[in-house]
Write an enzyme that holds these catalytic residues in place. Structure first.
Site, PDB file in Angstrom:
ATOM      1  N   ASP A 168       1.455   4.467   2.128  1.00 14.83           N
ATOM      2  CA  ASP A 168       1.151   4.884   3.394  1.00 14.83           C
ATOM      3  C   ASP A 168       0.412   6.204   3.455  1.00 14.83           C
ATOM      4  O   ASP A 168       0.276   6.940   2.316  1.00 14.83           O
ATOM      5  CB  ASP A 168       2.498   5.036   4.310  1.00 14.83           C
ATOM      6  CG  ASP A 168       2.017   4.966   5.748  1.00 14.83           C
ATOM      7  OD1 ASP A 168       1.208   4.058   6.111  1.00 14.83           O
ATOM      8  OD2 ASP A 168       2.745   5.595   6.725  1.00 14.83           O
ATOM      9  N   ASP A 202       0.817  -1.181   0.137  1.00 18.92           N
ATOM     10  CA  ASP A 202       0.122   0.013   0.061  1.00 18.92           C
ATOM     11  C   ASP A 202       0.869   1.235   0.092  1.00 18.92           C
ATOM     12  O   ASP A 202       1.951   1.287   0.212  1.00 18.92           O
ATOM     13  CB  ASP A 202      -0.938   0.103   1.106  1.00 18.92           C
ATOM     14  CG  ASP A 202       0.007  -0.188   2.499  1.00 18.92           C
ATOM     15  OD1 ASP A 202       0.226  -1.262   2.820  1.00 18.92           O
ATOM     16  OD2 ASP A 202       0.325   0.867   3.143  1.00 18.92           O
TER      17      ASP A 202
HETATM   18  N1  ADE Z   1       2.588  -3.013   6.836  1.00 15.21           N
HETATM   19  C1  ADE Z   1       1.851  -2.978   5.662  1.00 15.21           C
HETATM   20  N2  ADE Z   1       1.640  -1.737   5.231  1.00 15.21           N
HETATM   21  C2  ADE Z   1       1.852  -0.975   6.401  1.00 15.21           C
HETATM   22  C3  ADE Z   1       1.666   0.455   6.412  1.00 15.21           C
HETATM   23  N3  ADE Z   1       1.328   1.233   5.685  1.00 15.21           N
HETATM   24  N4  ADE Z   1       2.342   0.938   7.761  1.00 15.21           N
HETATM   25  C4  ADE Z   1       2.945   0.025   8.568  1.00 15.21           C
HETATM   26  N5  ADE Z   1       2.829  -1.298   8.283  1.00 15.21           N
HETATM   27  C5  ADE Z   1       2.404  -1.722   7.143  1.00 15.21           C
END
Ligand code: ADE
Length: 268
Positions: A210, A208
């Protein structure tokens, strides 16, 4: 014969099917039991021990994983090189879901996790300037690229305490510092491996963008799980091929991490 393994894999439960002639071993360690029984088997000619990081039934959230027991259990089986696949968020618009990052640096933003075996009288200070095994990293990058995977060679993994995801401001701050990806499990795994003189290589799959990179609601747990599940076959192939490509003999500095240090106890 006592069961032994050369290479350890700490990852999600999708990796069981990698191992041929698998045997399950219940191990006790001075730090309690590992996340689950350890499965030892073969990948090609290599003997491999696998621990599902969160437990088979996913009972351990990132901040409660028995990190010390996991690394100790692997070393006690003879493991000297560890591969650590995990899901991470991207802090950069240019690395989207599906990218593979093999980080070369780490920033610890966890709090309250036990991060040493040497929590005793006396001082053991282990160098951690370069937290990852250079040889494991090079092998993983080469293997992933030859399999056609878009791979980022290097970058900084920020490890947050979790279990919550980052706020938008935190995420923007991490990105502004030049850091690349964010996850919840890469620390203290990496330092505990170093404290046992193990090679440790993170295989970070971006699931993803963040919160700081993406407009909208921010990342959700379902999104991460779903994306990781869609990519598990690819990750399994990468782990298997990297295991086979890792050098037999270690020439990296990881094995000498404890040279000249008077240890308060014997390593397994
Ligand atoms: N693991 C997968 N995506 C994450 C994210 N955006 N922040 C922290 N851990 C994750």
């Amino acid at each position: 014969m006592v069961t032994r393994a050369d290479i350890g894999v700490i990852g999600g439960s999708g990796f069981y099917s990698l191992l041929d002639d698998a045997e399950e071993i219940e191990l006790a360690t001075p730090y309690g039991p590992p996340s689950d029984v350890v499965t030892v088997g073969r990948i090609g000619s290599r003997s491999v021990a696998f621990i599902p990081r969160h437990g088979r039934d996913h009972r351990f959230p990132p901040h409660r994983i028995p990190y010390r027991a996991n690394l100790w259990a692997l070393r006690s089986l003879g493991v000297r090189q560890v591969l650590a696949p995990s899901a991470v968020g991207s802090l950069r618009a240019e690395y989207g879901p599906g990218a593979l990052v093999i980080p070369d640096q780490l920033v610890d933003r966890t709090s309250g996790r036990v991060q040493t075996y040497y929590d005793i009288d006396g001082a053991v200070h282990v160098s951690f300037a370069d937290p990852y095994c250079p040889s494991g990293r090079a092998t993983a990058v080469r293997t992933a690229r030859s399999g056609g995977w878009e791979t980022v060679d290097g970058g900084t993994l920020v490890v947050i305490e979790g279990p919550r995801f980052s706020t938008r401001a935190e995420s923007q701050w991490y990105a502004a510092n030049g850091w690349s990806i964010v996850g919840m499990t890469g620390f203290p795994e990496a330092i505990l491996a170093r404290e046992l003189a193990l090679c440790y290589t993170s295989l970070s799959l971006v699931t993803d963008h963040d919160a700081g990179v993406e407009a909208g609601q921010g990342v959700t747990h379902d999104e991460v799980l779903e994306f990781f599940a869609q990519n598990v076959t690819r990750m399994r192939t990468l782990v298997a091929e990297t295991v086979e490509a890792l050098p037999d003999e270690r020439t990296c500095p990881c094995g000498s991490a404890l040279d000249g240090i008077k240890l308060p106890f014997e390593l397994p």
